[in-house]
Design an enzyme around this catalytic site. Structure first.
Site, PDB file in Angstrom:
ATOM      1  N   GLY A  12       6.255  60.346  65.955  1.00 25.05           N
ATOM      2  CA  GLY A  12       5.421  60.897  67.059  1.00 25.05           C
ATOM      3  C   GLY A  12       6.115  60.362  68.128  1.00 25.05           C
ATOM      4  O   GLY A  12       5.249  61.146  69.953  1.00 25.05           O
ATOM      5  N   MET A  90       7.444  68.982  60.427  1.00 19.92           N
ATOM      6  CA  MET A  90       8.868  69.358  59.786  1.00 19.92           C
ATOM      7  C   MET A  90       8.275  70.418  59.126  1.00 19.92           C
ATOM      8  O   MET A  90       8.809  69.976  57.548  1.00 19.92           O
ATOM      9  CB  MET A  90       9.454  68.106  59.138  1.00 19.92           C
ATOM     10  CG  MET A  90       9.669  66.733  59.786  1.00 19.92           C
ATOM     11  SD  MET A  90      10.773  67.282  60.945  1.00 19.92           S
ATOM     12  CE  MET A  90      11.995  67.303  59.859  1.00 19.92           C
ATOM     13  N   ASN A 107       8.901  74.952  70.647  1.00 16.30           N
ATOM     14  CA  ASN A 107       9.028  73.489  69.346  1.00 16.30           C
ATOM     15  C   ASN A 107      10.741  72.290  70.017  1.00 16.30           C
ATOM     16  O   ASN A 107      11.647  73.366  71.284  1.00 16.30           O
ATOM     17  CB  ASN A 107       9.482  74.058  68.066  1.00 16.30           C
ATOM     18  CG  ASN A 107      10.484  72.862  67.314  1.00 16.30           C
ATOM     19  OD1 ASN A 107       9.863  71.914  66.809  1.00 16.30           O
ATOM     20  ND2 ASN A 107      11.741  73.384  67.007  1.00 16.30           N
ATOM     21  N   HIS A 109      14.075  70.560  69.671  1.00 12.51           N
ATOM     22  CA  HIS A 109      15.011  71.043  67.747  1.00 12.51           C
ATOM     23  C   HIS A 109      16.056  69.478  68.581  1.00 12.51           C
ATOM     24  O   HIS A 109      16.729  69.771  69.695  1.00 12.51           O
ATOM     25  CB  HIS A 109      15.390  71.885  67.259  1.00 12.51           C
ATOM     26  CG  HIS A 109      16.154  71.659  66.164  1.00 12.51           C
ATOM     27  ND1 HIS A 109      15.900  71.673  65.467  1.00 12.51           N
ATOM     28  CD2 HIS A 109      17.924  71.797  66.002  1.00 12.51           C
ATOM     29  CE1 HIS A 109      17.096  71.820  64.304  1.00 12.51           C
ATOM     30  NE2 HIS A 109      18.621  72.341  65.283  1.00 12.51           N
ATOM     31  N   GLN A 173      17.380  61.586  75.360  1.00 16.98           N
ATOM     32  CA  GLN A 173      17.018  62.355  75.637  1.00 16.98           C
ATOM     33  C   GLN A 173      15.431  63.431  75.737  1.00 16.98           C
ATOM     34  O   GLN A 173      15.319  64.515  76.491  1.00 16.98           O
ATOM     35  CB  GLN A 173      18.185  63.146  76.643  1.00 16.98           C
ATOM     36  CG  GLN A 173      19.259  62.040  76.629  1.00 16.98           C
ATOM     37  CD  GLN A 173      19.191  62.493  78.301  1.00 16.98           C
ATOM     38  OE1 GLN A 173      18.639  62.096  79.083  1.00 16.98           O
ATOM     39  NE2 GLN A 173      19.524  60.538  78.491  1.00 16.98           N
ATOM     40  N   GLU A 174      15.543  63.746  74.670  1.00 19.62           N
ATOM     41  CA  GLU A 174      14.376  64.280  73.864  1.00 19.62           C
ATOM     42  C   GLU A 174      12.931  64.107  74.959  1.00 19.62           C
ATOM     43  O   GLU A 174      11.936  65.011  75.407  1.00 19.62           O
ATOM     44  CB  GLU A 174      13.988  64.461  72.947  1.00 19.62           C
ATOM     45  CG  GLU A 174      15.091  64.807  71.866  1.00 19.62           C
ATOM     46  CD  GLU A 174      14.555  64.892  70.670  1.00 19.62           C
ATOM     47  OE1 GLU A 174      13.296  65.219  69.837  1.00 19.62           O
ATOM     48  OE2 GLU A 174      15.741  64.902  69.387  1.00 19.62           O
TER      49      GLU A 174
HETATM   50  C1  GAR Z   1      12.999  64.356  66.747  1.00 19.84           C
HETATM   51  O1  GAR Z   1      14.534  63.717  67.057  1.00 19.84           O
HETATM   52  C2  GAR Z   1      12.754  65.784  66.743  1.00 19.84           C
HETATM   53  O2  GAR Z   1      13.709  66.432  67.822  1.00 19.84           O
HETATM   54  C3  GAR Z   1      13.123  65.946  65.374  1.00 19.84           C
HETATM   55  O3  GAR Z   1      12.645  65.230  64.881  1.00 19.84           O
HETATM   56  C4  GAR Z   1      12.425  64.200  65.259  1.00 19.84           C
HETATM   57  C5  GAR Z   1      10.993  63.655  65.330  1.00 19.84           C
HETATM   58  O4  GAR Z   1      10.823  62.225  66.261  1.00 19.84           O
HETATM   59  N1  GAR Z   1      12.497  67.231  65.294  1.00 19.84           N
HETATM   60  C6  GAR Z   1      13.074  68.181  64.339  1.00 19.84           C
HETATM   61  O5  GAR Z   1      14.195  68.131  63.217  1.00 19.84           O
HETATM   62  C7  GAR Z   1      13.058  69.450  63.902  1.00 19.84           C
HETATM   63  N2  GAR Z   1      13.258  70.630  62.930  1.00 19.84           N
HETATM   64  P1  GAR Z   1       9.460  61.585  66.223  1.00 19.84           P
HETATM   65  O6  GAR Z   1       8.676  61.750  65.753  1.00 19.84           O
HETATM   66  O7  GAR Z   1       9.331  60.442  67.424  1.00 19.84           O
HETATM   67  O8  GAR Z   1       9.410  62.728  67.546  1.00 19.84           O
END
Ligand code: GAR
Length: 198
Positions: A12, A90, A107, A109, A173-174
């Protein structure tokens, strides 16, 4: 004020950045965080930030996706969200579920869509010899990872990168991208945002 619900499956870290961003003059507030995994570490992180949480274990609904989604919808609809953010959630959602939040489900990705929808995005970028990788925030439509793009963050791929080192660079960067896109979206601004990291 837009009421924002967030769904997670794991640590998260993106959810934390979204929740932390929604203070002061931000047009959104986090109203709930949910997960398909009761053990998701992010649930405790959300609670520590003062956001109510719930979990619906998808393993209790083997072969019954509509049943899982009905159970997921109940606590979500109870808080009347205006916006639903998937942040490392997921599970693939059915068109029925997606249509309930049409035009208001986002979302993130970990690829530069339309490249590499689905899983193993970083390894696929490395295997292809890409010089750039990144992440995309998009509106969720019934087709997986194919909805209108609201923002992208680009990072360089370095010669010594592994999938793990690249994932870590993209994740940083996310954490910049998703809060900025959510703020704009909550203000009604759907023009795509591009961030570039050195
Ligand atoms: C993130 O890198 C997100 O982009 C990816 O899961 C990770 C979650 O990290 N999402 C996917 O792959 C969706 N298909 P987080 O739980 O630390 O935010």
């Amino acid at each position: 004020m837009k009421r924002v619900a967030i769904l997670i499956s794991g640590g998260g870290s993106n959810m934390v950045k979204l929740v932390e961003s929604m203070t002061g003059d931000h047009p959104g507030r986090a109203v709930i965080v949910g997960s398909n995994d009761p053990a998701a570490a992010g649930l405790a992180r959300a609670q520590a930030l003062g956001v109510p949480t719930f979990a619906v274990d998808h393993r209790d609904f083997r072969g019954d996706r509509p049943g899982f989604e009905a159970a997921l919808l109940e606590p979500l609809l109870a808080v009347r969200p205006d916006i639903l953010c998937l942040a490392g959630f997921m599970r693939i959602l059915t068109p029925d579920f997606v249509q309930r939040f049409q035009g208001r489900m986002l979302n993130i990705h970990p690829s530069l869509l339309p490249k590499y929808p689905g899983l193993h995005t970083h390894q696929r970028a490395l295997d292809a010899g890409d010089r750039q990788a990144g992440a995309t925030v998009h509106l969720v439509t019934p087709e997986l990872d194919a909805g209108p793009i609201l923002g992208q963050a680009r990072v360089p791929v370095l010669p010594q990168d592994t999938a793990d080192t690249l994932a870590a660079r993209v994740l940083t960067q996310e954490h910049r991208l998703y809060p900025q896109v959510l703020r704009r979206f909550a203000q009604g601004d759907l023009t795509p945002l591009t961030l570039t990291a050195a």
